[in-house]
Design an enzyme around this catalytic site. Structure first.
Site, short mmCIF file in Angstrom:
data_model
loop_
_atom_site.label_atom_id
_atom_site.label_comp_id
_atom_site.label_asym_id
_atom_site.label_seq_id
_atom_site.Cartn_x
_atom_site.Cartn_y
_atom_site.Cartn_z
N SER A 30 10.72 -2.85 6.40
CA SER A 30 9.76 -3.27 7.43
C SER A 30 10.30 -4.43 8.25
O SER A 30 10.75 -5.43 7.70
CB SER A 30 8.47 -3.78 6.78
OG SER A 30 7.90 -2.81 5.98
N HIS A 61 8.10 1.67 10.89
CA HIS A 61 8.99 2.63 10.22
C HIS A 61 9.18 3.85 11.12
O HIS A 61 8.41 4.80 11.05
CB HIS A 61 8.38 3.07 8.88
CG HIS A 61 8.34 1.98 7.86
ND1 HIS A 61 9.38 1.72 7.01
CD2 HIS A 61 7.39 1.08 7.57
CE1 HIS A 61 9.07 0.70 6.23
NE2 HIS A 61 7.87 0.29 6.55
N HIS A 83 6.47 5.49 1.56
CA HIS A 83 6.01 4.79 0.37
C HIS A 83 5.03 5.67 -0.41
O HIS A 83 4.41 6.57 0.15
CB HIS A 83 5.28 3.50 0.77
CG HIS A 83 6.08 2.59 1.63
ND1 HIS A 83 6.32 2.83 2.96
CD2 HIS A 83 6.72 1.42 1.35
CE1 HIS A 83 7.06 1.86 3.46
NE2 HIS A 83 7.32 0.99 2.50
N ALA A 113 10.98 -6.09 2.75
CA ALA A 113 10.20 -7.30 2.98
C ALA A 113 9.44 -7.58 1.70
O ALA A 113 8.97 -6.64 1.05
CB ALA A 113 9.23 -7.06 4.13
N MET A 199 6.48 -3.50 -2.11
CA MET A 199 5.93 -2.16 -2.37
C MET A 199 6.97 -1.05 -2.22
O MET A 199 6.61 0.10 -2.00
CB MET A 199 4.77 -1.90 -1.42
CG MET A 199 3.65 -2.92 -1.52
SD MET A 199 2.41 -2.63 -0.25
CE MET A 199 1.47 -4.17 -0.36
N SER A 200 8.24 -1.38 -2.27
CA SER A 200 9.26 -0.34 -2.02
C SER A 200 10.46 -0.53 -2.93
O SER A 200 10.38 -1.18 -3.97
CB SER A 200 9.70 -0.42 -0.56
OG SER A 200 10.39 -1.63 -0.33
N ASN A 223 6.45 -13.76 3.49
CA ASN A 223 5.18 -14.49 3.28
C ASN A 223 5.16 -15.04 1.86
O ASN A 223 5.92 -14.58 1.00
CB ASN A 223 3.99 -13.54 3.47
CG ASN A 223 4.08 -12.33 2.56
OD1 ASN A 223 4.80 -11.37 2.86
ND2 ASN A 223 3.41 -12.39 1.44
N HIS A 235 0.21 -7.12 7.69
CA HIS A 235 1.44 -6.35 7.91
C HIS A 235 2.13 -6.82 9.20
O HIS A 235 3.35 -6.85 9.29
CB HIS A 235 1.10 -4.85 7.97
CG HIS A 235 2.31 -3.96 8.02
ND1 HIS A 235 3.30 -4.00 7.06
CD2 HIS A 235 2.70 -3.02 8.91
CE1 HIS A 235 4.24 -3.12 7.37
NE2 HIS A 235 3.89 -2.52 8.49
#
Ligand code: HPA
Length: 265
Positions: A30, A61, A83, A113, A199-200, A223, A235
């Protein structure tokens, strides 16, 4: 879901369009899509034109595959990972990794990220992954640790130090999303030994290692993790932070590619 015979069929059809063999594959996370500009003499394919290729739905993406040269090394870049939270199965999430492997890539660089848990991991910092924790019970194959190529990591650290580029190392905690974590979860992850959360990446790493690829991964801290900062997590902020870190990311990617195969340093 694409089955094995269809994968070979897809690879054959892609080979008709992609003749060169990539040395290194790279997944851009991202807000990191701009790094594709590092590729010289580049050719780009829209991934929706490739049968079986999962189509990304998340903002930031775009869904492209680009082949080109970075300092003479042939690199294939994947823009637009999918994802689990988009409803894809884990096997669909890792399809692009199987494809670049089938095209000949044996080294993989994954970028993402992430939210910083450890105090020094403030927004804008880069963290090399030394290991990961699967906070989800989802898994894939029987790949065994170590997941991250120690020798390659050391070469990256040394080259970054020489270039005066600040680079942290730490453990990445994988959650499936799409909701951000709760402050209580982040406290729990910290006690488990996690330094950053995202998350990836982990599915791709598991797949690549199962295939025997050599892998490194880097997180851009976008963050402070939930409960660790005053700002609300969005996001959009993640994408913005990625855009701001573009030039450092470019330097880091060059270092990661240049150290991919060299034994020196
Ligand atoms: N949590 C999970 N995923 C993320 C975060 C976060 O704080 N930041 C960027 N991706």
């Amino acid at each position: 879901m694409i089955d094995e015979p269809s994968l070979s069929h897809v690879v054959l059809s892609v080979r008709k369009r992609i003749h060169e063999i990539p040395e290194v594959a790279m997944v851009l996370g991202s807000g990191m899509q701009g790094a594709v500009d590092l590729l010289q003499d580049a050719t780009t394919w829209e991934t929706h034109t490739i049968a079986g290729f999962p189509v990304p739905t998340a903002a930031g993406h775009p869904g492209r595959l680009t082949m080109g040269l970075i300092d003479g090394c042939r690199v294939i870049a994947l823009q637009g990972r999918v994802h689990l939270y988009e409803g894809y199965t884990i096997r669909e999430v890792v399809f692009p990794i199987r494809l670049v492997y089938a095209l000949g890539a044996r080294r993989l660089i994954v970028t993402n990220a992430a939210g910083g848990i450890r105090k020094d991991l403030v927004p804008g910092r880069f963290m090399l992954l030394t290991d990961h924790i699967r906070a989800e019970s989802v898994s894939l194959y029987g790949a065994c640790p170590p997941y991250y190529d120690q020798a390659w990591l050391n070469r990256v650290r040394e080259a970054a130090r020489k270039a005066g580029l600040m680079l942290a190392s730490g453990v990445y905690v994988w959650t499936s999303g799409p909701s951000y974590e709760t402050p209580a979860q982040i406290n729990c992850f910290e006690r488990m030994g996690g330094d950053a959360v995202g998350m990836s990446t982990v599915p791709e790493i598991l797949q690549a290692r199962a295939l025997g690829m050599r892998v490194i991964a880097v997180s851009l801290i976008t963050n402070a993790a939930a409960g660790r900062g005053s700002a609300k997590l969005t996001h959009q902020d993640v994408l913005l932070r990625g855009a701001k870190a573009q030039s450092t990311l470019g330097r880091l990617i060059k270092i990661m590619v240049n150290t991919a195969t060299s034994q020196a340093l």
